[in-house]
Design a protein around this motif. Sequence first.
Motif, PDB file in Angstrom:
ATOM      1  N   UNK A  60       4.374  18.922   1.075  1.00 21.93           N
ATOM      2  CA  UNK A  60       3.034  18.488   0.679  1.00 21.93           C
ATOM      3  C   UNK A  60       2.292  17.917   1.883  1.00 21.93           C
ATOM      4  N   UNK A  61       0.963  17.918   1.790  1.00 18.49           N
ATOM      5  CA  UNK A  61       0.148  17.311   2.844  1.00 18.49           C
ATOM      6  C   UNK A  61      -0.397  15.945   2.418  1.00 18.49           C
ATOM      7  N   UNK A  62      -0.522  15.716   1.099  1.00 20.19           N
ATOM      8  CA  UNK A  62      -1.052  14.455   0.564  1.00 20.19           C
ATOM      9  C   UNK A  62      -0.405  14.153  -0.769  1.00 20.19           C
ATOM     10  N   UNK A  63      -0.424  12.863  -1.152  1.00 15.22           N
ATOM     11  CA  UNK A  63       0.043  12.432  -2.468  1.00 15.22           C
ATOM     12  C   UNK A  63      -1.026  11.570  -3.117  1.00 15.22           C
ATOM     13  N   UNK A  64      -0.995  11.533  -4.457  1.00 18.52           N
ATOM     14  CA  UNK A  64      -1.871  10.667  -5.231  1.00 18.52           C
ATOM     15  C   UNK A  64      -1.154  10.285  -6.513  1.00 18.52           C
ATOM     16  N   UNK A  65      -1.351   9.047  -6.972  1.00 15.39           N
ATOM     17  CA  UNK A  65      -0.781   8.592  -8.234  1.00 15.39           C
ATOM     18  C   UNK A  65      -1.875   8.507  -9.281  1.00 15.39           C
ATOM     19  N   UNK A  66      -1.545   8.954 -10.515  1.00 16.47           N
ATOM     20  CA  UNK A  66      -2.484   8.899 -11.632  1.00 16.47           C
ATOM     21  C   UNK A  66      -1.870   8.053 -12.744  1.00 16.47           C
ATOM     22  N   UNK A  67      -2.708   7.267 -13.420  1.00 16.80           N
ATOM     23  CA  UNK A  67      -2.246   6.323 -14.441  1.00 16.80           C
ATOM     24  C   UNK A  67      -2.923   6.623 -15.769  1.00 16.80           C
ATOM     25  N   UNK A  68      -2.121   6.619 -16.861  1.00 20.17           N
ATOM     26  CA  UNK A  68      -2.652   6.768 -18.223  1.00 20.17           C
ATOM     27  C   UNK A  68      -1.923   5.786 -19.145  1.00 20.17           C
ATOM     28  N   UNK A  69      -2.398   5.670 -20.373  1.00 24.45           N
ATOM     29  CA  UNK A  69      -1.830   4.863 -21.474  1.00 24.45           C
ATOM     30  C   UNK A  69      -2.090   3.367 -21.366  1.00 24.45           C
ATOM     31  N   UNK A  70      -2.065   2.804 -20.163  1.00 26.45           N
ATOM     32  CA  UNK A  70      -2.309   1.373 -19.966  1.00 26.45           C
ATOM     33  C   UNK A  70      -2.552   1.146 -18.481  1.00 26.45           C
ATOM     34  N   UNK A  71      -3.267   0.067 -18.134  1.00 31.69           N
ATOM     35  CA  UNK A  71      -3.456  -0.231 -16.709  1.00 31.69           C
ATOM     36  C   UNK A  71      -2.136  -0.642 -16.050  1.00 31.69           C
ATOM     37  N   UNK A  72      -2.057  -0.463 -14.747  1.00 28.48           N
ATOM     38  CA  UNK A  72      -0.835  -0.802 -14.016  1.00 28.48           C
ATOM     39  C   UNK A  72      -1.198  -1.612 -12.769  1.00 28.48           C
ATOM     40  N   UNK A  73      -0.328  -2.569 -12.439  1.00 26.19           N
ATOM     41  CA  UNK A  73      -0.435  -3.306 -11.173  1.00 26.19           C
ATOM     42  C   UNK A  73       0.445  -2.585 -10.168  1.00 26.19           C
ATOM     43  N   UNK A  74      -0.162  -1.775  -9.324  1.00 27.21           N
ATOM     44  CA  UNK A  74       0.591  -1.018  -8.322  1.00 27.21           C
ATOM     45  C   UNK A  74       0.634  -1.823  -7.043  1.00 27.21           C
ATOM     46  N   UNK A  75       1.837  -2.194  -6.650  1.00 25.89           N
ATOM     47  CA  UNK A  75       2.010  -2.995  -5.438  1.00 25.89           C
ATOM     48  C   UNK A  75       2.105  -2.095  -4.207  1.00 25.89           C
ATOM     49  N   UNK A  76       3.008  -1.112  -4.256  1.00 23.67           N
ATOM     50  CA  UNK A  76       3.195  -0.227  -3.108  1.00 23.67           C
ATOM     51  C   UNK A  76       4.034   0.974  -3.517  1.00 23.67           C
ATOM     52  N   UNK A  77       4.107   1.949  -2.625  1.00 20.38           N
ATOM     53  CA  UNK A  77       5.079   3.017  -2.783  1.00 20.38           C
ATOM     54  C   UNK A  77       5.495   3.514  -1.413  1.00 20.38           C
ATOM     55  N   UNK A  78       6.747   3.933  -1.338  1.00 24.93           N
ATOM     56  CA  UNK A  78       7.327   4.445  -0.099  1.00 24.93           C
ATOM     57  C   UNK A  78       7.644   5.918  -0.290  1.00 24.93           C
TER      58      UNK A  78
END
Length: 148
Positions: A60-78
Amino acid sequence: MKNLKIIFFVLLIAANYSKALAQKPAVVLSDKQGWHKIGENTVSFNTDKDEIMVIGANKFSSLQLKVTNAPVNLKSFDIYFDKGDKQSVSVSQNIKDPGETRVVKLEGGGERVVRKVILTYNTATGNSGKKAHVEIWGLKTNTDKKDK
């Protein structure tokens, strides 16, 4: 007392082993250009750290996260790559339902082989007990393939 410690140790190992078995690797079958879902998970209310393995057509060249059902507190991802290096992405943001992160371009240029993504997050409070559902999407540009 010694038997109690041994029982506790065995239970601790069993709990970690069952959590490891619950992780399902994401299998990417298509190598076509565009966005592909490469993993997903339901988030608990406690701070959660989830590992999603990626196998198959995993460049892949890029990543993206998508959220449904409820809000989320996203701190980080590796993001972990095939050569053992990683890219740490600090987000520290509340993502609404529905919502998404910014598009994260993978370091190193072109497409990179992604082996796994580790997410650190938790479902935001005050959403009537619903748990957030997070999807990881990867962009294939096929820039490393020659036109024939």
